[in-house]
Write a protein that holds these residues in place. Structure first.
Motif, PDB file in Angstrom:
ATOM      1  N   ASP A 232       0.815  -1.214   0.000  1.00  0.00           N
ATOM      2  CA  ASP A 232       0.000   0.000   0.000  1.00  0.00           C
ATOM      3  C   ASP A 232       0.849   1.264   0.000  1.00  0.00           C
ATOM      4  OD1 ASP A 232      -2.364  -1.376  -0.051  1.00  0.00           O
ATOM      5  OD2 ASP A 232      -2.698  -1.284   2.123  1.00  0.00           O
ATOM      6  N   ASP A 233       2.078   1.155   0.482  1.00  0.00           N
ATOM      7  CA  ASP A 233       2.899   2.352   0.678  1.00  0.00           C
ATOM      8  C   ASP A 233       4.106   2.455  -0.248  1.00  0.00           C
ATOM      9  OD1 ASP A 233       1.290   3.188   2.902  1.00  0.00           O
ATOM     10  OD2 ASP A 233       2.329   1.706   4.139  1.00  0.00           O
ATOM     11  N   TYR A 234       4.487   1.349  -0.873  1.00  0.00           N
ATOM     12  CA  TYR A 234       5.707   1.344  -1.687  1.00  0.00           C
ATOM     13  C   TYR A 234       5.483   0.575  -2.983  1.00  0.00           C
ATOM     14  CZ  TYR A 234       7.964   2.338   2.843  1.00  0.00           C
ATOM     15  OH  TYR A 234       8.316   2.862   4.050  1.00  0.00           O
ATOM     16  N   PRO A 235       6.253   0.896  -4.031  1.00  0.00           N
ATOM     17  CA  PRO A 235       6.382  -0.055  -5.131  1.00  0.00           C
ATOM     18  C   PRO A 235       7.154  -1.278  -4.617  1.00  0.00           C
ATOM     19  CG  PRO A 235       7.831   1.843  -5.462  1.00  0.00           C
ATOM     20  CD  PRO A 235       7.005   2.143  -4.256  1.00  0.00           C
ATOM     21  N   LEU A 318      16.198 -21.377 -15.309  1.00  0.00           N
ATOM     22  CA  LEU A 318      16.538 -20.280 -16.200  1.00  0.00           C
ATOM     23  C   LEU A 318      16.168 -18.956 -15.537  1.00  0.00           C
ATOM     24  CD1 LEU A 318      15.207 -21.864 -19.493  1.00  0.00           C
ATOM     25  CD2 LEU A 318      17.592 -21.229 -19.091  1.00  0.00           C
ATOM     26  N   PRO A 319      16.992 -17.921 -15.722  1.00  0.00           N
ATOM     27  CA  PRO A 319      16.670 -16.626 -15.105  1.00  0.00           C
ATOM     28  C   PRO A 319      15.494 -15.947 -15.814  1.00  0.00           C
ATOM     29  CG  PRO A 319      18.990 -16.775 -15.803  1.00  0.00           C
ATOM     30  CD  PRO A 319      18.263 -17.911 -16.430  1.00  0.00           C
ATOM     31  N   VAL A 320      14.826 -15.060 -15.083  1.00  0.00           N
ATOM     32  CA  VAL A 320      13.818 -14.165 -15.647  1.00  0.00           C
ATOM     33  C   VAL A 320      14.307 -12.735 -15.439  1.00  0.00           C
ATOM     34  CG1 VAL A 320      11.447 -13.319 -15.481  1.00  0.00           C
ATOM     35  CG2 VAL A 320      11.921 -15.744 -15.154  1.00  0.00           C
ATOM     36  N   ILE A 321      14.215 -11.924 -16.475  1.00  0.00           N
ATOM     37  CA  ILE A 321      14.613 -10.528 -16.379  1.00  0.00           C
ATOM     38  C   ILE A 321      13.464  -9.641 -16.837  1.00  0.00           C
ATOM     39  CG2 ILE A 321      15.681 -10.433 -18.685  1.00  0.00           C
ATOM     40  CD1 ILE A 321      17.869  -8.644 -17.359  1.00  0.00           C
ATOM     41  N   ALA A 322      13.292  -8.519 -16.155  1.00  0.00           N
ATOM     42  CA  ALA A 322      12.193  -7.605 -16.487  1.00  0.00           C
ATOM     43  C   ALA A 322      12.648  -6.167 -16.289  1.00  0.00           C
ATOM     44  CB  ALA A 322      10.972  -7.887 -15.622  1.00  0.00           C
ATOM     45  N   LYS A 323      12.186  -5.310 -17.177  1.00  0.00           N
ATOM     46  CA  LYS A 323      12.398  -3.869 -17.043  1.00  0.00           C
ATOM     47  C   LYS A 323      11.073  -3.237 -16.649  1.00  0.00           C
ATOM     48  CE  LYS A 323      14.216   0.161 -19.514  1.00  0.00           C
ATOM     49  NZ  LYS A 323      14.749   0.649 -20.829  1.00  0.00           N
ATOM     50  N   LEU A 324      11.089  -2.456 -15.574  1.00  0.00           N
ATOM     51  CA  LEU A 324       9.865  -1.850 -15.068  1.00  0.00           C
ATOM     52  C   LEU A 324      10.067  -0.366 -14.865  1.00  0.00           C
ATOM     53  CD1 LEU A 324      10.335  -4.754 -13.147  1.00  0.00           C
ATOM     54  CD2 LEU A 324       7.869  -4.362 -13.102  1.00  0.00           C
ATOM     55  N   ILE A 325       8.967   0.367 -14.911  1.00  0.00           N
ATOM     56  CA  ILE A 325       8.974   1.792 -14.671  1.00  0.00           C
ATOM     57  C   ILE A 325       8.150   2.096 -13.433  1.00  0.00           C
ATOM     58  CG2 ILE A 325       6.984   2.233 -16.186  1.00  0.00           C
ATOM     59  CD1 ILE A 325       8.395   4.872 -16.971  1.00  0.00           C
ATOM     60  N   ILE A 326       8.665   3.015 -12.616  1.00  0.00           N
ATOM     61  CA  ILE A 326       7.925   3.427 -11.425  1.00  0.00           C
ATOM     62  C   ILE A 326       6.934   4.516 -11.829  1.00  0.00           C
ATOM     63  CG2 ILE A 326       8.105   4.406  -9.111  1.00  0.00           C
ATOM     64  CD1 ILE A 326      10.936   3.337  -8.983  1.00  0.00           C
ATOM     65  N   LYS A 327       5.672   4.272 -11.566  1.00  0.00           N
ATOM     66  CA  LYS A 327       4.637   5.217 -11.984  1.00  0.00           C
ATOM     67  C   LYS A 327       4.731   6.506 -11.172  1.00  0.00           C
ATOM     68  CE  LYS A 327       1.333   1.686 -13.459  1.00  0.00           C
ATOM     69  NZ  LYS A 327      -0.055   1.154 -13.302  1.00  0.00           N
TER      70      LYS A 327
END
Length: 327
Positions: A232-235, A318-327
């Motif tokens: 509720d308070d953080y990404p 196998l690794p998983v990689i993701a690129k995310l943006i902070i809204k």
């Protein structure tokens, strides 16, 4: 002088108890089990995007993990070199590692964490030991294949400064014997914050129970509470090896609990998964996803995500990689 004779059964009982208490004991003090390591102070520049990877390294034993197979030092050196190359090529800002050895006999006492930190020029790591034993008698037979001295665990590698670090130790398998659990690893939830784009981002790095279904479901319930305490308070990035297929594949396992959390999303969505090519286990013949990058969708949005198939068979995952943006 009267001689004292010890009968054979008593001799074996004494020998077994001696081995039990010696072998199942650790070499570290409690305050050494979770530590922050500062490799250098050249932190990465913070912005609104972050690239995160989760990787169960399987101590770089490839598809031989847990098998009574003789492996030489060159085998581990080759896999470590390949892991370093994968990290250099993908360049994640944060990596959640599971089953990484810090100096175990089974992997020729390599400190795999330090090697990977240097390869990716990471500033800090949060290291949590979950398997500290003087001698692990597994695989059971032959004796020459025993893991022996064990120092292994989980880690968060970061290009940013880590703060407010904490480790939660989950319950041992509830259906296993006392003897089994005495030599068994702990399952952990690592917690840390990093400052990204002017705000704190919470990282949860986890490794849930693999072999006992009831315990794994219990772990998921605990993890749900931990995640919801921050969401509720953080990404929040919830990453790791969950040892459970997605809820739309198996509606009874741990992921059915986690993917039902209000507002949680997976970087590998159901639509992507249904198309195929997003399985993480086993690396040799991938047929299911059990490694995830999860996040609260009201604060983070995925830009891109994939399974790092170029890692090959250096681990059974196998690794998983993701690129995310902070809204």
């Amino acid at each position: 002088m009267k001689r004292i004779f010890i009968s054979t059964p008593i001799f074996f009982i004494i020998g077994f108890l001696t081995f039990y208490f010696w072998g199942s004991s650790g070499s570290l003090d409690t305050n050494q089990l979770s530590t922050k390591i500062v490799y250098q102070s050249n932190y990465r520049k913070s912005n609104d995007t972050i690239k995160v990877m989760t990787f169960n390294m399987g101590y770089l034993s490839g598809m031989t993990n847990n098998l009574p197979i003789d492996r030489n030092e060159q085998f581990f050196a080759n896999n470590l070199a390949k892991a370093k190359e994968v990290i250099r090529q993908t360049s994640p800002d944060i990596i959640g590692l599971q089953e990484v050895d810090f100096g175990s006999a089974r992997s020729f006492h390599y400190n795999q964490l330090d090697s990977l930190a240097g390869a990716g020029d990471y500033a800090e790591a949060y290291k949590s030991v979950n398997w500290d034993k003087k001698y692990v008698p597994f695989p059971y037979w032959p004796f020459s294949m025993h893991f022996g001295e064990m120092l292994s665990g989980q880690a968060i590698l970061s290009g940013y400064e880590l703060s407010e670090i904490e480790t939660i130790v989950l319950d041992k398998p509830i259906n296993a014997s006392l003897l089994y659990n005495a030599f068994y690893l702990d399952r952990l939830v690592q917690i840390s914050k990093v400052a990204i784009g002017g705000r704190d981002l919470v990282i949860l790095n986890v490794h849930l129970e693999a072999f006992d279904f009831e315990t794994r479901v219990q772990h998921a319930e605990v993890l749900r509470g931990v995640y919801e305490s921050f969401a509720d308070d953080y990404p929040v990035l919830l990453i790791g090896d969950f040892n459970s297929a997605p809820s739309y594949v198996d509606a009874t396992d741990a992921m059915s609990i986690l993917l039902s959390i209000d507002g949680i999303s997976s970087a590998i969505s159901q639509d992507m998964y249904d198309q195929g090519g997003y399985e993480t286990f086993t690396s040799e013949s991938p047929d299911r996803m059990i490694d995830y990058v999860l996040f609260n969708s009201n604060r983070l949005a995925v830009v891109d995500a994939r399974v790092v198939y170029e890692a090959g068979n250096i681990s059974d995952h196998l690794p998983v990689i993701a690129k995310l943006i902070i809204k």
